[in-house]
Scaffold this motif. Structure first.
Motif, PDB file in Angstrom:
ATOM      1  N   GLU A  65      -8.594  -1.783   0.462  1.00  0.00           N
ATOM      2  CA  GLU A  65      -9.806  -1.746  -0.352  1.00  0.00           C
ATOM      3  C   GLU A  65      -9.693  -0.692  -1.454  1.00  0.00           C
ATOM      4  O   GLU A  65     -10.024  -0.950  -2.621  1.00  0.00           O
ATOM      5  CB  GLU A  65     -11.026  -1.461   0.512  1.00  0.00           C
ATOM      6  N   ALA A  66      -9.200   0.489  -1.107  1.00  0.00           N
ATOM      7  CA  ALA A  66      -9.050   1.552  -2.106  1.00  0.00           C
ATOM      8  C   ALA A  66      -8.052   1.157  -3.190  1.00  0.00           C
ATOM      9  O   ALA A  66      -8.291   1.381  -4.382  1.00  0.00           O
ATOM     10  CB  ALA A  66      -8.609   2.848  -1.419  1.00  0.00           C
ATOM     11  N   TYR A 101      -8.237  -8.937  -1.054  1.00  0.00           N
ATOM     12  CA  TYR A 101      -7.401  -8.230  -0.094  1.00  0.00           C
ATOM     13  C   TYR A 101      -7.824  -8.650   1.311  1.00  0.00           C
ATOM     14  O   TYR A 101      -8.953  -9.089   1.533  1.00  0.00           O
ATOM     15  CB  TYR A 101      -7.499  -6.707  -0.263  1.00  0.00           C
ATOM     16  N   THR A 136       0.817  -1.215   0.000  1.00  0.00           N
ATOM     17  CA  THR A 136       0.000   0.000   0.000  1.00  0.00           C
ATOM     18  C   THR A 136       0.849   1.262   0.000  1.00  0.00           C
ATOM     19  O   THR A 136       0.352   2.341  -0.269  1.00  0.00           O
ATOM     20  CB  THR A 136      -0.960   0.034   1.209  1.00  0.00           C
ATOM     21  N   THR A 138      -6.611  -8.168   5.827  1.00  0.00           N
ATOM     22  CA  THR A 138      -5.703  -7.748   6.902  1.00  0.00           C
ATOM     23  C   THR A 138      -5.268  -8.958   7.718  1.00  0.00           C
ATOM     24  O   THR A 138      -4.552  -8.822   8.695  1.00  0.00           O
ATOM     25  CB  THR A 138      -6.383  -6.728   7.838  1.00  0.00           C
ATOM     26  N   ARG A 168      -9.638  -1.622  -5.388  1.00  0.00           N
ATOM     27  CA  ARG A 168     -10.681  -1.059  -6.237  1.00  0.00           C
ATOM     28  C   ARG A 168     -10.077  -0.244  -7.384  1.00  0.00           C
ATOM     29  O   ARG A 168     -10.523  -0.351  -8.531  1.00  0.00           O
ATOM     30  CB  ARG A 168     -11.621  -0.181  -5.403  1.00  0.00           C
ATOM     31  N   SER A 169      -9.039   0.548  -7.096  1.00  0.00           N
ATOM     32  CA  SER A 169      -8.459   1.402  -8.136  1.00  0.00           C
ATOM     33  C   SER A 169      -7.769   0.597  -9.238  1.00  0.00           C
ATOM     34  O   SER A 169      -7.527   1.122 -10.325  1.00  0.00           O
ATOM     35  CB  SER A 169      -7.481   2.407  -7.520  1.00  0.00           C
ATOM     36  N   ASP A 175      -4.143  -1.941   7.083  1.00  0.00           N
ATOM     37  CA  ASP A 175      -5.217  -0.957   6.973  1.00  0.00           C
ATOM     38  C   ASP A 175      -6.230  -1.390   5.901  1.00  0.00           C
ATOM     39  O   ASP A 175      -5.975  -1.251   4.706  1.00  0.00           O
ATOM     40  CB  ASP A 175      -4.606   0.400   6.637  1.00  0.00           C
ATOM     41  N   ARG A 176      -7.376  -1.892   6.361  1.00  0.00           N
ATOM     42  CA  ARG A 176      -8.399  -2.398   5.435  1.00  0.00           C
ATOM     43  C   ARG A 176      -8.845  -1.331   4.437  1.00  0.00           C
ATOM     44  O   ARG A 176      -9.043  -1.623   3.250  1.00  0.00           O
ATOM     45  CB  ARG A 176      -9.605  -2.937   6.205  1.00  0.00           C
ATOM     46  N   ASP A 177      -8.991  -0.088   4.883  1.00  0.00           N
ATOM     47  CA  ASP A 177      -9.448   0.977   3.985  1.00  0.00           C
ATOM     48  C   ASP A 177      -8.443   1.227   2.861  1.00  0.00           C
ATOM     49  O   ASP A 177      -8.822   1.392   1.699  1.00  0.00           O
ATOM     50  CB  ASP A 177      -9.702   2.269   4.764  1.00  0.00           C
ATOM     51  N   LYS A 178      -7.148   1.260   3.184  1.00  0.00           N
ATOM     52  CA  LYS A 178      -6.118   1.447   2.156  1.00  0.00           C
ATOM     53  C   LYS A 178      -6.111   0.272   1.185  1.00  0.00           C
ATOM     54  O   LYS A 178      -5.986   0.459  -0.028  1.00  0.00           O
ATOM     55  CB  LYS A 178      -4.735   1.571   2.792  1.00  0.00           C
TER      56      LYS A 178
END
Length: 198
Positions: free
Chosen positions: A50-51, A61, A5, A63, A54-55, A45-48
């Motif tokens: 996922e982003a 993905y 990430t 953790t 997705r991108s 970091d799940r949010d990182k």
């Protein structure tokens, strides 16, 4: 792919390597078959994650490193975490029977690096380290000069490697701040080596 990430992990390892191979239709084998890498992004970091997934049109993905290592479809473990965090992930991947490929340096000290190598060898696992610097034009030229005898008999060599790092006073720093803090796993100062001989 554990630890991609960050800027280098994303650009160098995910986008310019794995995703580029996928865009080219995979890797062609001698027998005509193709191997298509299916990355699983692993991190804290799940949010990182996922982003990032997705991108780039990825769906896998987590953790939970153990969950990724338990999946038999995941045959290779790639580690691009900070050097200080690398040991635990590599040991767990070796115990799970995965082939190992990791960013350099493999460990914070020579003993740990040798331990990883011995663990892989004992388990019969393929393993490797990112060694992209070996094929930089300057090193290739230097090797050619050595082979041609240009320097004569070499008695000692000292090399210092690293990025141009700016402290932010006259030009903005181009490396993340953790690169400057040893307690956060910094790999700075640049990798150095010295070789003596006769």
């Amino acid at each position: 792919m554990n630890g991609v990430t960050g800027r280098m992990g994303t650009n160098q390892h995910l986008v310019r390597s794995i995703l580029a191979i996928r865009e080219q239709g995979g890797t062609l084998l001698a027998d005509g078959r193709r191997v298509m890498p299916e990355p699983v992004l692993v991190g804290r970091d799940r949010d990182k994650l996922e982003a990032l997934a997705r991108s780039h049109g990825l769906s896998r993905y987590t953790t939970n490193l153990d969950e990724a290592l338990d999946d038999a479809a995941n045959e290779v473990y790639f580690d691009a975490q900070t050097t200080a965090a690398r040991a635990d992930g590599i040991r767990r991947a070796v115990d799970a029977g995965k082939a190992i490929y990791c960013e350099k340096p493999t460990a914070v000290d020579t003993g740990s690096a040798l331990d990883f190598f011995r663990r892989c060898r004992k388990a019969g696992l393929k393993n490797g380290v990112v060694q992209d610097k070996l094929w930089l034009p300057g090193f290739i030229k230097l090797k050619g000069l050595i082979d041609a005898g240009f320097f004569g008999r070499i008695l000692s060599v000292r090399g210092e490697f690293g990025y141009w790092v700016f402290d932010g006073s006259t030009q903005p720093p181009q490396r993340p701040s953790w690169n400057y803090r040893k307690e956060d796993g910094a790999e700075w100062p640049p990798t150095c080596f010295a070789i003596g001989g006769t």
